[in-house]
Every structure is written in structure tokens, then in C-alpha cells.
Design a protein around this motif. Structure first.
Motif, PDB file in Angstrom:
ATOM      1  N   MET A   1     -12.611  -4.967   1.546  1.00 57.15           N
ATOM      2  CA  MET A   1     -11.179  -5.143   1.380  1.00 57.15           C
ATOM      3  C   MET A   1     -10.506  -3.785   1.216  1.00 57.15           C
ATOM      4  O   MET A   1     -11.081  -2.861   0.643  1.00 57.15           O
ATOM      5  CB  MET A   1     -10.878  -6.007   0.157  1.00 57.15           C
ATOM      6  N   MET A   2      -9.254  -3.696   1.717  1.00 54.08           N
ATOM      7  CA  MET A   2      -8.439  -2.495   1.534  1.00 54.08           C
ATOM      8  C   MET A   2      -7.037  -2.929   1.128  1.00 54.08           C
ATOM      9  O   MET A   2      -6.506  -3.907   1.665  1.00 54.08           O
ATOM     10  CB  MET A   2      -8.381  -1.685   2.837  1.00 54.08           C
ATOM     11  N   THR A   3      -6.446  -2.201   0.180  1.00 50.03           N
ATOM     12  CA  THR A   3      -5.071  -2.445  -0.225  1.00 50.03           C
ATOM     13  C   THR A   3      -4.272  -1.151  -0.163  1.00 50.03           C
ATOM     14  O   THR A   3      -4.830  -0.050  -0.263  1.00 50.03           O
ATOM     15  CB  THR A   3      -4.981  -2.992  -1.666  1.00 50.03           C
ATOM     16  N   HIS A   4      -2.954  -1.296   0.001  1.00 49.41           N
ATOM     17  CA  HIS A   4      -2.008  -0.185  -0.102  1.00 49.41           C
ATOM     18  C   HIS A   4      -0.975  -0.603  -1.149  1.00 49.41           C
ATOM     19  O   HIS A   4      -0.307  -1.632  -0.979  1.00 49.41           O
ATOM     20  CB  HIS A   4      -1.310   0.090   1.226  1.00 49.41           C
ATOM     21  N   THR A   5      -0.857   0.168  -2.219  1.00 45.09           N
ATOM     22  CA  THR A   5       0.089  -0.119  -3.286  1.00 45.09           C
ATOM     23  C   THR A   5       1.148   0.971  -3.315  1.00 45.09           C
ATOM     24  O   THR A   5       0.827   2.162  -3.262  1.00 45.09           O
ATOM     25  CB  THR A   5      -0.629  -0.184  -4.652  1.00 45.09           C
ATOM     26  N   PHE A   6       2.401   0.553  -3.423  1.00 51.24           N
ATOM     27  CA  PHE A   6       3.527   1.482  -3.521  1.00 51.24           C
ATOM     28  C   PHE A   6       4.108   1.350  -4.917  1.00 51.24           C
ATOM     29  O   PHE A   6       4.456   0.257  -5.344  1.00 51.24           O
ATOM     30  CB  PHE A   6       4.579   1.155  -2.453  1.00 51.24           C
ATOM     31  N   HIS A   7       4.200   2.474  -5.632  1.00 48.87           N
ATOM     32  CA  HIS A   7       4.681   2.477  -7.015  1.00 48.87           C
ATOM     33  C   HIS A   7       5.955   3.318  -7.070  1.00 48.87           C
ATOM     34  O   HIS A   7       5.919   4.518  -6.823  1.00 48.87           O
ATOM     35  CB  HIS A   7       3.628   3.058  -7.946  1.00 48.87           C
ATOM     36  N   ASN A   8       7.069   2.677  -7.388  1.00 45.77           N
ATOM     37  CA  ASN A   8       8.362   3.344  -7.486  1.00 45.77           C
ATOM     38  C   ASN A   8       8.507   3.958  -8.870  1.00 45.77           C
ATOM     39  O   ASN A   8       8.681   3.244  -9.849  1.00 45.77           O
ATOM     40  CB  ASN A   8       9.489   2.341  -7.216  1.00 45.77           C
ATOM     41  N   ARG A   9       8.461   5.255  -8.943  1.00 46.08           N
ATOM     42  CA  ARG A   9       8.607   5.962 -10.222  1.00 46.08           C
ATOM     43  C   ARG A   9       9.990   6.603 -10.345  1.00 46.08           C
ATOM     44  O   ARG A   9      10.174   7.535 -11.115  1.00 46.08           O
ATOM     45  CB  ARG A   9       7.506   6.988 -10.368  1.00 46.08           C
ATOM     46  N   THR A  10      10.956   6.080  -9.563  1.00 44.73           N
ATOM     47  CA  THR A  10      12.325   6.579  -9.642  1.00 44.73           C
ATOM     48  C   THR A  10      13.165   5.613 -10.477  1.00 44.73           C
ATOM     49  O   THR A  10      12.678   4.572 -10.921  1.00 44.73           O
ATOM     50  CB  THR A  10      12.962   6.718  -8.238  1.00 44.73           C
ATOM     51  N   THR A  11      14.463   5.946 -10.632  1.00 43.47           N
ATOM     52  CA  THR A  11      15.379   5.075 -11.370  1.00 43.47           C
ATOM     53  C   THR A  11      16.204   4.199 -10.435  1.00 43.47           C
ATOM     54  O   THR A  11      17.042   3.436 -10.890  1.00 43.47           O
ATOM     55  CB  THR A  11      16.317   5.918 -12.260  1.00 43.47           C
ATOM     56  N   ASP A  12      15.973   4.305  -9.118  1.00 50.57           N
ATOM     57  CA  ASP A  12      16.679   3.504  -8.118  1.00 50.57           C
ATOM     58  C   ASP A  12      15.733   2.467  -7.510  1.00 50.57           C
ATOM     59  O   ASP A  12      14.531   2.680  -7.450  1.00 50.57           O
ATOM     60  CB  ASP A  12      17.189   4.386  -6.969  1.00 50.57           C
ATOM     61  N   THR A  13      16.320   1.385  -7.021  1.00 48.49           N
ATOM     62  CA  THR A  13      15.539   0.429  -6.237  1.00 48.49           C
ATOM     63  C   THR A  13      15.315   1.019  -4.853  1.00 48.49           C
ATOM     64  O   THR A  13      16.254   1.519  -4.230  1.00 48.49           O
ATOM     65  CB  THR A  13      16.273  -0.919  -6.128  1.00 48.49           C
ATOM     66  N   LEU A  14      14.096   1.000  -4.389  1.00 46.30           N
ATOM     67  CA  LEU A  14      13.757   1.516  -3.072  1.00 46.30           C
ATOM     68  C   LEU A  14      13.399   0.365  -2.148  1.00 46.30           C
ATOM     69  O   LEU A  14      12.717  -0.576  -2.556  1.00 46.30           O
ATOM     70  CB  LEU A  14      12.569   2.476  -3.150  1.00 46.30           C
TER      71      LEU A  14
END
Length: 131
Positions: free
Chosen positions: A25-38
């Protein structure tokens, strides 16, 4: 031999053999560390499940895409440990990349057992990365 015993023996054997097959299995996780919604459009290359995915990331939240899954444990694993090999482009709606992510920006964790292996790729998107 008792026919019920034979059927039971065949069932147990089938379950044991199917349980030994394992997985990759492979996953790609995106983590928003900003103060805006991306809002991110991830375009992938050579993946069997989909070629793109829209991801809405509220501030300080993450989203995981299960990008590859196959039966059996891979040997050599044909680049599953390289997150950018499978990513064609990452587009931001309403924002621009200050520093477009490359292979070194991802954190890759590999976890494996006797008959399975998992590659988890995480991209932390910080305030220095987008405008």
C-alpha cells in the motif's frame, strides 16, 4: 473420510493460503500548516485508482489519499518509496507556490511485516511554501 470434515479442511486451507498473500500500500498525505484553507488539486501519473484528486485542507488539518494498493508484498517495490515519482503536479486554487515541493520536502515512512509493506508519504505545507 467424513465429507463434512473434508469440506472443513478445504475451507481452513483456503483461508490460511489467502491470508498469506499479503499486500502493498502507498498513501500521500497533505498537511496544511498555514492559517488559510488550501484547495489543492493533486494530479497523479501511472496510478490505477485515479488520475487526480481535489483536496480541501482547513488550517492545521491533513488529508490522506490511498494512492496505491495491490495484493502481495512487493520486492523492489518499483519506486513506491519515491512520492514525487507518482505526482505529476500539485495545483493550488487561490494561492501560489513560493517553493514548489520536490522529493526532499516529503516525509516518507515505511512500515512492513512478514507479508505486507506500506509506504506513507506526507507533505507539510507551511506559510513559507505558499502565498
Amino acid at each position: 473420510m467424513n465429507p463434512q470434515w473434508t469440506a472443513f479442511s478445504l475451507l481452513v486451507t483456503a483461508l490460511v493460503l489467502s491470508g498469506c498473500e499479503g499486500s502493498t500500500m502507498m498513501t500521500h498525505t497533505f498537511h496544511n500548516r498555514t492559517t488559510d484553507t488550501l484547495v489543492l488539486l493533486a494530479r497523479f501519473d501511472s496510478l490505477p485508482w485515479y488520475d487526480s484528486a481535489d483536496v480541501v485542507l482547513p488550517p492545521q488539518q491533513m488529508h490522506t489519499l490511498y494512492t496505491y494498493d495491490m495484493r502481495g508484498k512487493c520486492h523492489g517495490c518499483f519506486g513506491l518509496d519515491a512520492p514525487m515519482l507518482w505526482v505529476d503536479t500539485l495545483e493550488l486554487a487561490g494561492h501560489s507556490w513560493l517553493a514548489y515541493p520536490d522529493h526532499g520536502d516529503w516525509i516518507t515512512a515505511t512500515d512492513q511485516g512478514r507479508n505486507w509493506i506500506r509506504f506513507d508519504h506526507t507533505l507539510n505545507i507551511g506559510i513559507a511554501d505558499v502565498e
